[in-house]
Design a protein around this motif. Structure first.
Motif, PDB file in Angstrom:
ATOM      1  N   SER A 168      10.319  14.340   2.691  1.00  0.00           N
ATOM      2  CA  SER A 168       9.045  15.003   2.946  1.00  0.00           C
ATOM      3  C   SER A 168       8.858  15.070   4.451  1.00  0.00           C
ATOM      4  N   MET A 169       8.070  16.024   4.913  1.00  0.00           N
ATOM      5  CA  MET A 169       7.867  16.164   6.349  1.00  0.00           C
ATOM      6  C   MET A 169       6.452  16.640   6.625  1.00  0.00           C
ATOM      7  N   GLY A 170       5.787  15.981   7.577  1.00  0.00           N
ATOM      8  CA  GLY A 170       4.432  16.368   7.944  1.00  0.00           C
ATOM      9  C   GLY A 170       3.799  15.317   8.826  1.00  0.00           C
ATOM     10  N   ARG A 171       2.744  15.713   9.507  1.00  0.00           N
ATOM     11  CA  ARG A 171       2.005  14.750  10.319  1.00  0.00           C
ATOM     12  C   ARG A 171       1.356  13.716   9.405  1.00  0.00           C
ATOM     13  N   LEU A 172       1.336  12.473   9.857  1.00  0.00           N
ATOM     14  CA  LEU A 172       0.749  11.400   9.050  1.00  0.00           C
ATOM     15  C   LEU A 172      -0.762  11.403   9.226  1.00  0.00           C
ATOM     16  N   HIS A 173      -1.382  12.289   8.446  1.00  0.00           N
ATOM     17  CA  HIS A 173      -2.834  12.464   8.433  1.00  0.00           C
ATOM     18  C   HIS A 173      -3.283  12.246   6.995  1.00  0.00           C
ATOM     19  N   SER A 174      -4.505  11.773   6.813  1.00  0.00           N
ATOM     20  CA  SER A 174      -4.969  11.436   5.458  1.00  0.00           C
ATOM     21  C   SER A 174      -4.876  12.622   4.502  1.00  0.00           C
ATOM     22  N   ARG A 175      -5.115  13.858   4.998  1.00  0.00           N
ATOM     23  CA  ARG A 175      -5.084  15.012   4.094  1.00  0.00           C
ATOM     24  C   ARG A 175      -3.669  15.378   3.658  1.00  0.00           C
ATOM     25  N   LYS A 176      -2.660  14.786   4.333  1.00  0.00           N
ATOM     26  CA  LYS A 176      -1.277  15.014   3.903  1.00  0.00           C
ATOM     27  C   LYS A 176      -0.940  14.191   2.667  1.00  0.00           C
ATOM     28  N   GLY A 180       7.848  12.245  10.154  1.00  0.00           N
ATOM     29  CA  GLY A 180       6.607  12.636  10.820  1.00  0.00           C
ATOM     30  C   GLY A 180       5.895  11.430  11.389  1.00  0.00           C
ATOM     31  N   GLY A 181       5.154  11.658  12.453  1.00  0.00           N
ATOM     32  CA  GLY A 181       4.350  10.598  13.046  1.00  0.00           C
ATOM     33  C   GLY A 181       2.887  10.982  12.998  1.00  0.00           C
ATOM     34  N   GLY A 182       2.040  10.054  13.392  1.00  0.00           N
ATOM     35  CA  GLY A 182       0.613  10.359  13.391  1.00  0.00           C
ATOM     36  C   GLY A 182      -0.241   9.133  13.189  1.00  0.00           C
ATOM     37  N   GLY A 183      -1.539   9.364  13.112  1.00  0.00           N
ATOM     38  CA  GLY A 183      -2.515   8.287  13.085  1.00  0.00           C
ATOM     39  C   GLY A 183      -2.470   7.382  11.870  1.00  0.00           C
ATOM     40  N   GLU A 184      -1.849   7.848  10.768  1.00  0.00           N
ATOM     41  CA  GLU A 184      -1.810   7.038   9.550  1.00  0.00           C
ATOM     42  C   GLU A 184      -0.593   6.112   9.484  1.00  0.00           C
ATOM     43  N   MET A 185       0.242   6.119  10.516  1.00  0.00           N
ATOM     44  CA  MET A 185       1.483   5.330  10.459  1.00  0.00           C
ATOM     45  C   MET A 185       1.222   3.854  10.173  1.00  0.00           C
ATOM     46  N   LEU A 186       0.321   3.226  10.922  1.00  0.00           N
ATOM     47  CA  LEU A 186       0.072   1.795  10.731  1.00  0.00           C
ATOM     48  C   LEU A 186      -0.486   1.503   9.342  1.00  0.00           C
ATOM     49  N   ASN A 187      -1.390   2.356   8.866  1.00  0.00           N
ATOM     50  CA  ASN A 187      -1.947   2.166   7.522  1.00  0.00           C
ATOM     51  C   ASN A 187      -0.870   2.276   6.455  1.00  0.00           C
ATOM     52  N   LEU A 188       0.026   3.246   6.635  1.00  0.00           N
ATOM     53  CA  LEU A 188       1.093   3.439   5.649  1.00  0.00           C
ATOM     54  C   LEU A 188       2.099   2.282   5.684  1.00  0.00           C
ATOM     55  N   LYS A 189       2.390   1.785   6.867  1.00  0.00           N
ATOM     56  CA  LYS A 189       3.296   0.628   6.969  1.00  0.00           C
ATOM     57  C   LYS A 189       2.685  -0.591   6.281  1.00  0.00           C
ATOM     58  N   LYS A 190       1.389  -0.781   6.484  1.00  0.00           N
ATOM     59  CA  LYS A 190       0.692  -1.895   5.840  1.00  0.00           C
ATOM     60  C   LYS A 190       0.706  -1.731   4.322  1.00  0.00           C
ATOM     61  N   GLN A 191       0.448  -0.508   3.854  1.00  0.00           N
ATOM     62  CA  GLN A 191       0.455  -0.240   2.409  1.00  0.00           C
ATOM     63  C   GLN A 191       1.843  -0.469   1.819  1.00  0.00           C
ATOM     64  N   ALA A 192       2.892  -0.036   2.542  1.00  0.00           N
ATOM     65  CA  ALA A 192       4.268  -0.212   2.054  1.00  0.00           C
ATOM     66  C   ALA A 192       4.612  -1.696   1.902  1.00  0.00           C
ATOM     67  N   LYS A 193       4.109  -2.498   2.839  1.00  0.00           N
ATOM     68  CA  LYS A 193       4.354  -3.943   2.756  1.00  0.00           C
ATOM     69  C   LYS A 193       3.610  -4.551   1.571  1.00  0.00           C
ATOM     70  N   GLU A 194       2.362  -4.132   1.387  1.00  0.00           N
ATOM     71  CA  GLU A 194       1.562  -4.651   0.270  1.00  0.00           C
ATOM     72  C   GLU A 194       2.167  -4.284  -1.080  1.00  0.00           C
ATOM     73  N   LEU A 195       2.735  -3.062  -1.182  1.00  0.00           N
ATOM     74  CA  LEU A 195       3.324  -2.606  -2.444  1.00  0.00           C
ATOM     75  C   LEU A 195       4.789  -3.010  -2.590  1.00  0.00           C
ATOM     76  N   ASP A 196       5.333  -3.643  -1.535  1.00  0.00           N
ATOM     77  CA  ASP A 196       6.734  -4.086  -1.531  1.00  0.00           C
ATOM     78  C   ASP A 196       7.704  -2.915  -1.755  1.00  0.00           C
TER      79      ASP A 196
END
Length: 383
Positions: A211-219, A244-260
């Protein structure tokens, strides 16, 4: 020799994004025998800043982060100073034009909504053209939406990136734009095909949805990650690679860790050449809540990768459902069902893959450049 039409494009910077890619494509392909082209950037910043064609006059008001000090205190001072200078020129555009622009322009172009105010506030005696690529139905900020759609009325001409982008404004706000046209964005499929072979990419877990796109909540990548986890828990082994990079990167990394799912939901950040990552994947998924006419869809078709995409914006103008792609509603259950179908039904995905070979015939770039040229020439003649 006839006098060339002097075009001025205004834009903030050249960070990797859809508007920036469309802008670069126009700068490269508008006919030089007709146009004399200048690009004014607020800041000389972004991965694509060195991609501006050399025969385009490039003017920047302030330098980018790339050219600032590595000392944090000095850097912060430089950023504050930059912000103050840009504020001054927004407040007093006559000073900007006097100090930076030494010639008069026939036409000024805002390639995206972030550039509307800059062009509309211009003191120059020029025709003003705005480009709009955004589906307003998914923006909850009504003040922002109304500002944008009312700004569009002030342009001498507006170019919409898809039919849906214009029609949804009429449906929701009963506003029409008689001085407008729909021109799709050009998609450089042959170039993408060449770039996709520049280096190998190996994924540890197959099959792979890229997938490809800016890391924005609407994506909607936070939802895609939840779907990924659910499918994995149900035994549908796969991985997802998001470019893709963007403002949601840290949130997504945190979510990925929580969901393993850190090893199977890959956040690859911005890539100057993303196409080998897509070419070496098995499928492509676009989970966005809103889009206009995303270049990525045509590019992925050109790489013959089966696409599952949300049915939003101008995407159904690009994909024929169950023929050269698969459309789903922009909600968790629909995307989940579509991805599960791709993982189970290889006959469907192979049929779609085969049909994408003809899908690229949909995109005729020369017609697009001709249509843009016609708009600019007509506006010049009205000047």
């Amino acid at each position: 020799m006839h006098q060339k039409i002097k075009l001025l494009f205004r834009h903030r910077s050249m960070e990797m994004g859809g508007v920036e890619k469309v802008l670069l494509d126009l700068l490269e392909n508008l006919p030089r025998d007709i146009f004399d082209i200048t690009l004014l950037l607020s800041i000389y910043q972004g991965e694509l800043r060195t991609e501006v064609p050399r025969d385009v006059e490039l003017i920047s008001i302030q330098k980018g982060r790339e050219d600032m000090s590595s000392n944090s205190m000095i850097r912060n001072f430089q950023l504050l100073k930059r912000g103050a200078i840009l504020w001054y020129y927004r407040k007093f555009p006559k000073a900007l034009y006097k100090n930076y622009l030494k010639k008069k322009f026939d036409i000024e172009v805002a390639p995206g909504y972030s550039d509307f105010d800059s062009v509309l506030d211009s003191p120059a005696d020029s025709r003003k053209i705005g480009w709009f690529h955004t589906d307003v139905s998914y923006d909850p900020n009504q003040k922002r939406v109304l500002h944008r759609i009312n700004s569009l009325k002030r342009f001498d001409w507006t170019i919409f990136g898809s039919r849906q982008t214009r029609e949804v404004i009429k449906d929701l706000y009963n506003i029409e734009y008689p001085k407008s046209s729909v021109i799709y964005n050009a998609i450089k499929i042959k170039e993408v095909q060449v770039k996709s072979g520049e280096f190998p990419v190996d994924y540890n877990v197959r099959p792979v949805f890229s997938s490809m796109g800016r890391l924005h909540s609407r994506k909607n990548y936070h939802t895609l990650m939840k779907i990924h986890k659910k499918l994995m828990d149900e035994g549908y082994v796969h991985s997802i690679a998001v470019i893709g990079g963007g403002g949601e990167m840290l949130n997504l990394k945190k979510q990925a860790k929580e969901l393993d799912v850190e090893k199977t939901f890959l956040l690859l950040d911005t890539q100057i050449n993303p196409y080998p990552y897509i070419k070496n994947s098995d499928y492509f998924v676009l989970p966005s809540e809103s889009e206009s006419y995303p270049l990525t869809i045509g590019e992925v078709m050109g790489l013959e990768i089966p696409i599952i995409s949300t049915n939003v914006g101008g995407i159904p103008e690009m994909i024929d459902h169950k023929i050269d792609g698969y459309l789903v509603d922009p909600d968790e259950d629909s995307i989940y069902e579509g991805m599960k179908l791709f993982l189970k039904n290889h006959e469907l995905t192979e049929n779609i893959r085969e049909k994408t070979k003809k899908a690229i015939e949909k995109f005729d770039n020369q017609k697009i450049y001709d249509a843009v040229t016609e708009v600019f020439v007509n506006q010049y003649q009205l000047k």
